[in-house]
Each structure stands twice: as structure tokens, then as C-alpha cells.
Write a protein that holds these residues in place. Structure first.
Motif, PDB file in Angstrom:
ATOM      1  N   ARG A  10       0.890   2.358   1.937  1.00 19.40           N
ATOM      2  CA  ARG A  10      -0.415   2.321   1.881  1.00 19.40           C
ATOM      3  C   ARG A  10      -1.310   1.279   1.802  1.00 19.40           C
ATOM      4  O   ARG A  10      -2.293   0.930   2.051  1.00 19.40           O
ATOM      5  CB  ARG A  10      -1.055   3.237   0.820  1.00 19.40           C
ATOM      6  N   THR A  13      -2.308  -0.772   4.847  1.00 19.09           N
ATOM      7  CA  THR A  13      -3.519  -0.085   5.565  1.00 19.09           C
ATOM      8  C   THR A  13      -4.845  -0.292   4.725  1.00 19.09           C
ATOM      9  O   THR A  13      -5.822  -0.724   5.306  1.00 19.09           O
ATOM     10  CB  THR A  13      -3.301   1.466   5.930  1.00 19.09           C
ATOM     11  N   SER A  14      -4.865  -0.296   3.611  1.00 19.88           N
ATOM     12  CA  SER A  14      -6.120  -0.185   2.682  1.00 19.88           C
ATOM     13  C   SER A  14      -6.265  -1.717   1.980  1.00 19.88           C
ATOM     14  O   SER A  14      -7.690  -1.847   1.558  1.00 19.88           O
ATOM     15  CB  SER A  14      -6.192   0.983   1.653  1.00 19.88           C
TER      16      SER A  14
END
Length: 61
Positions: A10, A13-14
Motif C-alpha cells: 500500500r 501506491t499511497s
């Protein structure tokens, strides 16, 4: 590492991490050290605001 695999992916992506939260925690811990001996939680909260707000109390020249 297997338990945290979803969080690791994650991040790519963030690009969000917990650095900001760690910084806030550090400010609160510093406030707790400075507020030692105060009688109420209200005084601790006031010290947290004073430290976190980075206010300058200089007299005008």
C-alpha cells in the motif's frame, strides 16, 4: 514480513507513512516531560498546544 505485506504494498501506491503521527507523539511526550508536577490534565493540554503551536512570545521592539 508476511503479516505486513499488504501495508508494504500500500505504501507504494499511497506514499503515506506514519512519520507525521510519530512527530505528534514526540511533541506530546515532550509536553508530558515539561508538564511534570502540574495538577490537572488541562495544564498538560495547554503545554501541548504551546509546544505544538510553536508560538513566539517576543516583545515588540
Amino acid at each position: 514480513m508476511k503479516r505486513h505485506w499488504n501495508g508494504i504494498l500500500r505504501w507504494f501506491t499511497s506514499r503515506i507513512n506514519n512519520g507525521i503521527l510519530e512527530g505528534i507523539n514526540s511533541l506530546i511526550q515532550a509536553a508530558k516531560a515539561k508538564a511534570r508536577g502540574y495538577r490537572t490534565i488541562k495544564n498538560l493540554i495547554t503545554i501541548i498546544y504551546l509546544i505544538g503551536g510553536k508560538l513566539e512570545f517576543r516583545l515588540p521592539t
